[in-house]
Structure formats: C-alpha cells, structure tokens
Design a protein around this motif. Structure first.
Motif, short mmCIF file in Angstrom:
data_model
loop_
_atom_site.label_atom_id
_atom_site.label_comp_id
_atom_site.label_asym_id
_atom_site.label_seq_id
_atom_site.Cartn_x
_atom_site.Cartn_y
_atom_site.Cartn_z
N GLY A 39 39.87 27.16 18.64
CA GLY A 39 40.81 26.62 19.61
C GLY A 39 41.97 27.54 19.91
O GLY A 39 43.03 27.10 20.35
N SER A 40 41.79 28.84 19.71
CA SER A 40 42.86 29.80 20.00
C SER A 40 42.53 30.59 21.26
O SER A 40 41.36 30.77 21.61
N LEU A 84 49.63 30.32 21.27
CA LEU A 84 48.40 29.58 21.53
C LEU A 84 47.28 30.02 20.58
O LEU A 84 46.16 30.29 20.99
N SER A 125 46.16 28.09 18.31
CA SER A 125 45.40 26.88 18.00
C SER A 125 45.72 25.85 19.08
O SER A 125 46.67 26.00 19.84
N GLY A 126 44.91 24.80 19.13
CA GLY A 126 45.19 23.69 20.03
C GLY A 126 44.95 23.94 21.50
O GLY A 126 45.45 23.20 22.34
N VAL A 127 44.16 24.97 21.83
CA VAL A 127 43.82 25.24 23.24
C VAL A 127 42.47 24.61 23.55
O VAL A 127 41.53 24.73 22.76
N ALA A 162 46.28 27.77 30.76
CA ALA A 162 45.56 27.08 29.70
C ALA A 162 45.99 25.62 29.64
O ALA A 162 47.07 25.26 30.11
N THR A 190 46.47 22.61 26.68
CA THR A 190 46.56 22.42 25.24
C THR A 190 46.04 21.05 24.84
O THR A 190 45.88 20.16 25.68
N VAL A 191 45.83 20.87 23.54
CA VAL A 191 45.34 19.60 23.04
C VAL A 191 46.34 18.48 23.30
O VAL A 191 45.96 17.29 23.38
N THR A 197 49.17 19.48 27.88
CA THR A 197 50.11 20.24 28.71
C THR A 197 49.43 21.45 29.32
O THR A 197 48.48 22.00 28.76
N LYS A 222 49.95 25.40 30.57
CA LYS A 222 50.79 26.57 30.36
C LYS A 222 50.20 27.73 31.13
O LYS A 222 48.97 27.88 31.20
N ASP A 237 55.60 26.46 30.30
CA ASP A 237 55.09 25.17 30.73
C ASP A 237 55.09 25.06 32.24
O ASP A 237 56.04 25.48 32.91
#
Length: 212
Positions: A81-82, A111, A113-115, A127, A129-130, A133, A135, A158
């Motif tokens: 998730g990076s 970023l 993690s959580g992408v 991108a 995110t989890v 949001t 970005k 953001d």
C-alpha cells in the motif's frame, strides 16, 4: 457498516456483505487487484450503522502491484500500500520532496502506506488514501493539483473540498478528475472544456461535471 483501520474510517464501499461474523466491504477503487476489505463484525447483521474493526496492519486482501505511467515518469502502488515513483522529476512529479531525476523507484513522501489508488498525469501525480482523501503533487501551472493554488509541489498536498466516498482518480495532461459519491468532479486546465463544467475557465479545485 463503518469500516475502520486504526480508528480511521475507510471510504469507497460499493457493496457490503455480512457473513459468518465478518463484514466485507467490496471497494469501488479503480486500482486493479483491490477486491475487498474484511473486518470483524459483532453487531446485528441488519444494522449497517455498526462498526467493523480491521486488525492493525490488515487492510485488504488479494492486493497486487499496479503501475501508472505519465509523460516522462512512472509510479507504482505496492502490495504494502505504498506509493513509489521514478523517472523525470524536474517538476516534482515523483513526490519525493526533490526535483532529482530517479532511475529506480523511490518512496513518495508521506505515502509509504495507506495508498489505495494512484494515477500519473502529464507532469503531476495523484493518489487516494485509505482515509478517503485525494492527494496530488508535481506541476501545477493550471491548478491540476487541486490545492487552490498554481504552486508546483514536490511532495503530496491535499485536494481541497469535501470528496466523500472517493472511489477513483485520474490525472490528465493538465487536469485531474475523480469520482466522489458517484459524482464526477474535475479541476485544473480547462482551455478545451476538459473539466466538463460548461465553461473554459481554469479551476483550482474540484467542480462538478455537468450532466453526470
């Protein structure tokens, strides 16, 4: 069902299934390989306002690498998730906080993690995110980063405004579009009407696409 990872709600569920004590969120994210998010569910199976908590670090199943190519740069979403990017970087499109060209993948700042989705445009990248949001980073001459400015960014910023239920994002040559709660929104260059808002006015943040 409110899906949460480390206390953060996860948006983008296009369908919900409650089976055998677990809740499964089938995502509508565009990235290939993202199939479902599964969390422990202990509430009433008919109560969709209940919360399903995901174990720390357990985000999604059947997750594969995805690659997106811009004009002179390339980015990938890894199995962890990076976000990683490489190539031309004079305009900050790799998002690593520099303008240094990279011949091998490098982490996108903030970023790692959580992408859940990435899209490379002409000279910018975006991108999701989890946390739901959007970005963006890189060239911003026409507001394609959606941060209410035309300032070039070497690391992610953001996108302004509320984008609930963010499902997909797509970066073009000088503009960007996303799907939010089933509605299409675009921002950036609009000299040819590419934002679809019945104008040719450049937009520095998301506007609704007319008729969708």
């Amino acid at each position: 069902v409110d899906f949460r990872l480390d206390g953060v709600s996860i948006s983008g569920c296009s369908a919900i299934s409650l089976v055998s004590g677990t809740a499964q969120c089938v995502t509508s994210f565009s990235a290939p390989g993202i199939f479902a998010i599964t969390g422990i569910y202990s509430g009433d199976a008919n109560n969709l306002s209940s919360t399903a908590t995901l174990p720390t670090g357990q985000l999604i199943t059947a997750f594969n690498y995805t690659v997106t190519a811009g004009y002179l740069h390339t980015c990938a979403l890894t199995s962890a998730g990076s976000g990683k990017c490489w190539g031309y970087n004079a305009l900050g499109q790799l998002g690593d906080g520099t303008v240094t060209r990279r011949a091998t993948p490098i982490d996108v700042a903030g970023l790692t993690s959580g992408v859940v989705a990435m899209s490379a445009g002409g000279y910018h990248t975006c991108a999701i995110t989890v946390a739901g949001t959007a970005k963006c980073w890189g060239y911003n001459n026409a507001g394609q980063l959606g941060d209410s400015s035309t300032t070039q960014r070497q690391s992610p910023v953001d996108v302004i405004g509320a984008l609930p239920g963010l499902a997909t994002i797509s970066a073009g040559e000088g503009h960007t579009c996303a799907i939010s709660s089933g509605a299409a929104k675009c921002w950036g260059k609009n000299n040819a009407g590419q934002l679809g808002d019945s104008s040719i006015t450049q937009r520095l943040g998301p506007v609704d696409v007319s008729g969708l």
